[in-house]
Design an enzyme around this catalytic site. Structure first.
Site, PDB file in Angstrom:
ATOM      1  N   ALA A  13       0.951  -0.988   0.009  1.00 37.71           N
ATOM      2  CA  ALA A  13       0.002  -0.082   0.060  1.00 37.71           C
ATOM      3  C   ALA A  13       0.650   1.339   0.013  1.00 37.71           C
ATOM      4  O   ALA A  13       1.923   1.394   0.827  1.00 37.71           O
ATOM      5  CB  ALA A  13      -0.938   0.090   1.213  1.00 37.71           C
TER       6      ALA A  13
ATOM      7  N   ALA B  40       0.755   5.434   0.103  1.00 37.29           N
ATOM      8  CA  ALA B  40      -0.085   7.047   0.347  1.00 37.29           C
ATOM      9  C   ALA B  40       0.523   8.076   0.015  1.00 37.29           C
ATOM     10  O   ALA B  40       1.710   7.819  -0.424  1.00 37.29           O
ATOM     11  CB  ALA B  40      -0.582   6.938   1.766  1.00 37.29           C
ATOM     12  N   SER B  41       0.213   9.046   0.309  1.00 35.92           N
ATOM     13  CA  SER B  41       0.873  10.387  -0.177  1.00 35.92           C
ATOM     14  C   SER B  41       2.089  10.738   0.665  1.00 35.92           C
ATOM     15  O   SER B  41       3.158  11.178   0.203  1.00 35.92           O
ATOM     16  CB  SER B  41      -0.043  11.832   0.109  1.00 35.92           C
ATOM     17  OG  SER B  41      -0.390  11.636   1.561  1.00 35.92           O
TER      18      SER B  41
ATOM     19  N   ALA C 261       3.861   7.873   2.905  1.00 34.16           N
ATOM     20  CA  ALA C 261       4.800   6.707   3.156  1.00 34.16           C
ATOM     21  C   ALA C 261       4.178   5.794   2.388  1.00 34.16           C
ATOM     22  O   ALA C 261       2.827   5.554   2.008  1.00 34.16           O
ATOM     23  CB  ALA C 261       4.579   6.493   4.847  1.00 34.16           C
ATOM     24  N   GLN C 262       4.542   4.602   2.425  1.00 38.58           N
ATOM     25  CA  GLN C 262       4.076   3.189   1.883  1.00 38.58           C
ATOM     26  C   GLN C 262       4.418   2.086   2.917  1.00 38.58           C
ATOM     27  O   GLN C 262       5.270   2.125   3.924  1.00 38.58           O
ATOM     28  CB  GLN C 262       4.767   2.838   0.658  1.00 38.58           C
ATOM     29  CG  GLN C 262       6.152   2.636   0.704  1.00 38.58           C
ATOM     30  CD  GLN C 262       6.431   2.078  -0.943  1.00 38.58           C
ATOM     31  OE1 GLN C 262       5.917   2.547  -1.869  1.00 38.58           O
ATOM     32  NE2 GLN C 262       7.611   1.629  -1.265  1.00 38.58           N
ATOM     33  N   VAL C 263       3.591   0.959   2.943  1.00 39.60           N
ATOM     34  CA  VAL C 263       3.761   0.007   3.889  1.00 39.60           C
ATOM     35  C   VAL C 263       4.240  -1.480   3.126  1.00 39.60           C
ATOM     36  O   VAL C 263       4.173  -1.743   2.063  1.00 39.60           O
ATOM     37  CB  VAL C 263       2.359  -0.264   4.401  1.00 39.60           C
ATOM     38  CG1 VAL C 263       2.295  -1.448   5.638  1.00 39.60           C
ATOM     39  CG2 VAL C 263       1.636   0.920   5.103  1.00 39.60           C
TER      40      VAL C 263
ATOM     41  N   LYS D 209       5.986   0.911   7.984  1.00 38.24           N
ATOM     42  CA  LYS D 209       5.768   1.996   7.259  1.00 38.24           C
ATOM     43  C   LYS D 209       6.796   2.849   6.960  1.00 38.24           C
ATOM     44  O   LYS D 209       7.707   3.151   7.935  1.00 38.24           O
ATOM     45  CB  LYS D 209       4.744   2.779   8.037  1.00 38.24           C
ATOM     46  CG  LYS D 209       4.023   3.885   7.495  1.00 38.24           C
ATOM     47  CD  LYS D 209       3.021   4.385   8.388  1.00 38.24           C
ATOM     48  CE  LYS D 209       2.098   5.682   7.555  1.00 38.24           C
ATOM     49  NZ  LYS D 209       1.146   6.041   8.594  1.00 38.24           N
TER      50      LYS D 209
ATOM     51  N   ASP E 168      -8.666   9.965  12.096  1.00 36.89           N
ATOM     52  CA  ASP E 168      -8.792   9.481  10.696  1.00 36.89           C
ATOM     53  C   ASP E 168      -9.354   8.076  10.781  1.00 36.89           C
ATOM     54  O   ASP E 168      -8.865   7.291   9.932  1.00 36.89           O
ATOM     55  CB  ASP E 168      -7.340   9.696  10.097  1.00 36.89           C
ATOM     56  CG  ASP E 168      -7.325   9.379   8.419  1.00 36.89           C
ATOM     57  OD1 ASP E 168      -8.431   9.519   7.891  1.00 36.89           O
ATOM     58  OD2 ASP E 168      -6.283   8.938   8.078  1.00 36.89           O
TER      59      ASP E 168
END
Length: 524
Positions: free
Chosen positions: A131, A133-134, A136-138, A155, A290
């Site tokens: 995954a 995102a803006s 970080a990534q996992v 992360k 969130d």
């Protein structure tokens, strides 16, 4: 970024919004004729295929073109319906924070640079990203333990994201300053302060040690709570650019069919979710801000597990009491008390009339009492409340707006699980207990304890206050006798500033003089 760079960035953003049809899709109601005409003109430049899309899809495409920073900006503005409007905030909330993966080599370099150790020494293996995102990534990974290998989630911060965001936030500051200057009615919303809040929130989110600390804090707060938890942090493998945490084997709350097929009680999960959120808000004053379905899992034991604590909210005692009294006032139809709370908290300027404000509150509350309980939305109630407060010059309270937006999202998730979800019945155990403990006799005892603590602190500070007062008095006497004097550094700074202004003034005069000579020569 320079002012010129800021204007250039603003032009780029504007052009992308025009091309993707976002400007065309904005509502025209209430716009001055000149602005409506300009809007119609720029709509001619929109891509043909953009015209067939919904506004939320146009926004998604525009953000994809603008880059990761704008995805984060959009998500933040989705939590501020007071700034961008309710409809536009709803569109922004649909932005998918899903970006392209960055290379494995860059992720490895970030991990090793942040933790100061080779990757092979830290992990048994690290898998490809699952995954992005803006920010970080996992990655899935495994670590070696005395009991054997254990699966974890890593992360990792996106390379260069801090510099990119620093450049892009300058455009936001430029927009905010232009808005305050040319749209006087928007000053109540304090757009520059909103931008500062965005910058601070995102800076915090880009330091993964702070996310780890948030996970740790909420884990302590909820240690004895049933039905809710967060992943455990691996502090040995956590730094500014990387956080390692427990791998969660569960079903995303967005996959309702999978939850139902696994035999989970969806009604119970919905009740637990809203009760957990209210408990965190009222009891702890610290909540996950969130909580969309993608950040919520249900493990095999039916326990809700919340991940991605990059955005959190805090409420002080005053704000918690304010929230509880609002809810209690609406439940008991005591609209005058709801109005009085606003004035006591200082949220509505004192020159307004309390009874008139109570009348406006009644306009929100009375229609609610004629509806079935399961159709009443607490989040929408707060949204309507904030709309009414605009008429009474209530300044923006970012912490309350973030709470309201999060409550709308959490309530929406609960209704997704249980369409007949009764918000008031589910929340009564938590809200009722908090009101009994904090708005009754226990509140007086607690206030007295706080007053005693404040008095003791003041007593401890008296000698220091007295010494500073005496020093201030002496300096005032010296000033009255010999006049005001600057130290050398201040005097030098003033001199340099004056010199710059004088130099600029001389250059300007020379330019004017040369221009006049040129004009006289042309006329002769």
């Amino acid at each position: 970024m320079s002012t010129f760079g800021g204007y250039f960035g603003l032009l780029r953003v504007g052009w992308v919004l025009v091309r993707e049809g976002v400007v065309e899709a904005l509502p025209s109601e209430g716009l001055p004729p000149s602005v409506s005409l300009a809007k119609s003109f720029v709509a001619l430049f929109a891509r043909r295929r953009a015209k067939t899309k919904a506004r939320s899809d146009r926004l998604s495409k525009a953000v994809e073109r603008l880059g990761p920073s704008y995805a984060k900006i959009g998500q933040f503005l989705a939590t501020r319906p007071d700034v961008v409007g309710i409809e536009f905030a709803n569109d922004l909330s649909q932005l998918q924070d899903s970006m392209a993966f960055f290379p494995m080599a860059a992720a490895k370099a970030n991990i090793e640079g942040s933790l100061g150790r080779p990757l092979d020494e830290l992990y048994a293996n690290v898998g490809e990203p699952i995954a992005a995102a803006s920010i970080a990534q996992v990655h899935p990974a495994e670590i070696r333990t005395p009991e054997g290998r254990r699966k974890v989630a890593i992360k990792v911060i996106r390379p260069g994201v801090r510099q990119r965001f620093a450049n892009d936030i300058s455009v936001m500051y430029l927009v905010a300053r232009l808005q305050e200057r040319f749209v006087p009615s928007s000053r109540r919303l304090r757009p520059v302060e909103v931008t500062q809040a965005l910058e601070q929130t995102t800076r915090v989110e880009m330091d993964l040690r702070l996310e780890a600390a948030a996970l740790s804090e909420i884990a302590e707060n909820t240690a004895k709570d049933e039905g809710f938890r967060v992943p455990t942090v691996d502090w040995e493998r956590t730094g500014r650019d990387v956080i390692t945490m427990e791998w969660i084997d569960g079903i995303k709350m967005s996959d309702v069919e999978a939850l139902r097929a696994s035999g989970h009680d969806l009604n119970h999960i919905a009740d637990t979710l809203i009760q957990s959120f209210l408990r965190h808000t009222l009891r702890d004053g610290f909540f996950h801000a969130d909580m969309h379905p993608g950040n919520l899992f249900v493990d095999p034991q039916g326990i809700i597990v919340a991940v991605d604590m990059g955005i959190v909210g805090r409420l002080g005692k005053k704000e918690r009491r304010f929230l509880a009294e609002i809810l209690y006032g609406f439940i008991t139809r005591d609209y005058l008390r709801v109005a009085e709370v606003h004035f006591e908290a200082g949220y509505v300027p004192a020159h307004h009339n309390t009874e008139s404000f109570a009348q406006a509150i009644r306009a929100i509350g009375e229609p609610i009492h004629g509806q079935p309980a399961e159709t009443i939305s607490m989040g929408k109630l707060l949204t309507l409340l904030f709309e009414v407060t605009e008429l009474f010059d209530m300044e923006t309270r970012p912490e309350l707006v973030m709470l309201q937006k999060t409550m709308v999202v959490v309530e929406g998730v609960a209704r997704m699980l249980n369409p007949r979800f009764n918000m008031w019945k589910a929340s009564e155990p938590v809200v009722g207990e908090w009101i009994r403990n904090n708005l009754g006799p226990k509140r007086i005892l607690g206030d007295m304890q706080d007053a005693v603590k404040a008095g003791l602190k003041l007593a401890e500070a008296v000698p220091e206050i007295a010494a500073k007062t005496e020093l201030f008095h002496q300096r005032l006497l010296a000033m009255s006798e010999s006049g005001l004097r600057f130290d050398k550094e201040t005097a030098d700074a003033i001199g340099k500033s004056e010199a710059r202004h004088s130099r600029s003034g001389r250059i300007a005069l020379w330019l004017i003089a040369l221009t006049l000579l040129y004009i006289a020569w042309k006329l002769s």
